[in-house]
Design a protein around this motif. Structure first.
Motif, PDB file in Angstrom:
ATOM      1  N   GLN A  27       5.046 -26.723   6.186  1.00 44.56           N
ATOM      2  CA  GLN A  27       3.630 -27.087   6.227  1.00 44.56           C
ATOM      3  C   GLN A  27       3.183 -27.638   4.879  1.00 44.56           C
ATOM      4  O   GLN A  27       2.448 -28.627   4.821  1.00 44.56           O
ATOM      5  N   ASP A  28       3.631 -27.022   3.789  1.00 43.91           N
ATOM      6  CA  ASP A  28       3.295 -27.514   2.450  1.00 43.91           C
ATOM      7  C   ASP A  28       3.828 -28.926   2.251  1.00 43.91           C
ATOM      8  O   ASP A  28       3.142 -29.788   1.695  1.00 43.91           O
ATOM      9  N   CYS A  29       5.041 -29.155   2.730  1.00 43.43           N
ATOM     10  CA  CYS A  29       5.663 -30.473   2.605  1.00 43.43           C
ATOM     11  C   CYS A  29       4.865 -31.510   3.388  1.00 43.43           C
ATOM     12  O   CYS A  29       4.567 -32.593   2.887  1.00 43.43           O
ATOM     13  N   TYR A  30       4.498 -31.175   4.620  1.00 48.71           N
ATOM     14  CA  TYR A  30       3.702 -32.091   5.434  1.00 48.71           C
ATOM     15  C   TYR A  30       2.346 -32.350   4.796  1.00 48.71           C
ATOM     16  O   TYR A  30       1.842 -33.472   4.804  1.00 48.71           O
ATOM     17  N   LEU A  31       1.756 -31.312   4.230  1.00 45.39           N
ATOM     18  CA  LEU A  31       0.460 -31.463   3.577  1.00 45.39           C
ATOM     19  C   LEU A  31       0.567 -32.411   2.387  1.00 45.39           C
ATOM     20  O   LEU A  31      -0.270 -33.298   2.221  1.00 45.39           O
ATOM     21  N   VAL A  32       1.602 -32.244   1.579  1.00 43.29           N
ATOM     22  CA  VAL A  32       1.776 -33.125   0.414  1.00 43.29           C
ATOM     23  C   VAL A  32       2.002 -34.564   0.879  1.00 43.29           C
ATOM     24  O   VAL A  32       1.429 -35.503   0.320  1.00 43.29           O
ATOM     25  N   LEU A  33       2.808 -34.755   1.927  1.00 46.51           N
ATOM     26  CA  LEU A  33       3.037 -36.112   2.440  1.00 46.51           C
ATOM     27  C   LEU A  33       1.742 -36.713   2.988  1.00 46.51           C
ATOM     28  O   LEU A  33       1.465 -37.897   2.782  1.00 46.51           O
ATOM     29  N   PHE A  34       0.962 -35.890   3.668  1.00 50.83           N
ATOM     30  CA  PHE A  34      -0.328 -36.339   4.195  1.00 50.83           C
ATOM     31  C   PHE A  34      -1.264 -36.731   3.055  1.00 50.83           C
ATOM     32  O   PHE A  34      -1.877 -37.799   3.077  1.00 50.83           O
ATOM     33  N   LEU A  35      -1.341 -35.876   2.039  1.00 52.29           N
ATOM     34  CA  LEU A  35      -2.192 -36.176   0.887  1.00 52.29           C
ATOM     35  C   LEU A  35      -1.694 -37.404   0.122  1.00 52.29           C
ATOM     36  O   LEU A  35      -2.489 -38.192  -0.391  1.00 52.29           O
ATOM     37  N   LEU A  36      -0.370 -37.561   0.058  1.00 51.36           N
ATOM     38  CA  LEU A  36       0.196 -38.736  -0.610  1.00 51.36           C
ATOM     39  C   LEU A  36      -0.197 -40.011   0.126  1.00 51.36           C
ATOM     40  O   LEU A  36      -0.539 -41.019  -0.504  1.00 51.36           O
ATOM     41  N   GLU A  37      -0.203 -39.962   1.447  1.00 55.60           N
ATOM     42  CA  GLU A  37      -0.608 -41.131   2.231  1.00 55.60           C
ATOM     43  C   GLU A  37      -2.091 -41.438   2.014  1.00 55.60           C
ATOM     44  O   GLU A  37      -2.472 -42.595   1.841  1.00 55.60           O
TER      45      GLU A  37
END
Length: 106
Positions: A27-37
């Motif tokens: 979930q943290d990884c997905y959140l960081v990828l989402f925030l990066l986008e």
């Protein structure tokens, strides 16, 4: 027998905790990828490492607006320093007839 069921429930609890940690990491990884986008769409210029650091700082209670101001000021200072160094370098090259960059400076 009681000890074996106790060991079994301890192992099950450990497995459950490991699964939860793995899910949290995903979930943290997905959140960081989402925030990066989002960061990319907003053209912030933040890379993944910098964005992750900013998120961690905000999670620790740092004011996001203050953090944004600091980042903007650091960028301005960096650009000014780059310009200053480039200008100084070009002045030195224009003075020195042996500088290999002299033709680019003219």
């Amino acid at each position: 027998m009681a000890s074996s069921s106790g060991a079994g429930s301890a192992a099950a609890a450990a497995n459950l905790n490991a699964v939860r940690e793995t899910m949290d990491m995903k979930q943290d990884c997905y959140l960081v990828l989402f925030l990066l986008e989002i960061s990319r769409i907003l053209n912030t210029g933040l890379d993944m490492e910098t964005l992750s650091i900013c998120v961690r700082l905000c999670e620790q209670g740092i004011n996001p607006e203050a953090l944004s101001s600091v980042i903007k000021e650091l960028r301005k200072a960096t650009e000014a320093l780059k310009l200053s160094c480039t200008t100084r370098y070009l002045r030195v090259c224009n003075v020195s007839p042996h500088c290999s960059m002299r033709t680019l400076a003219l």
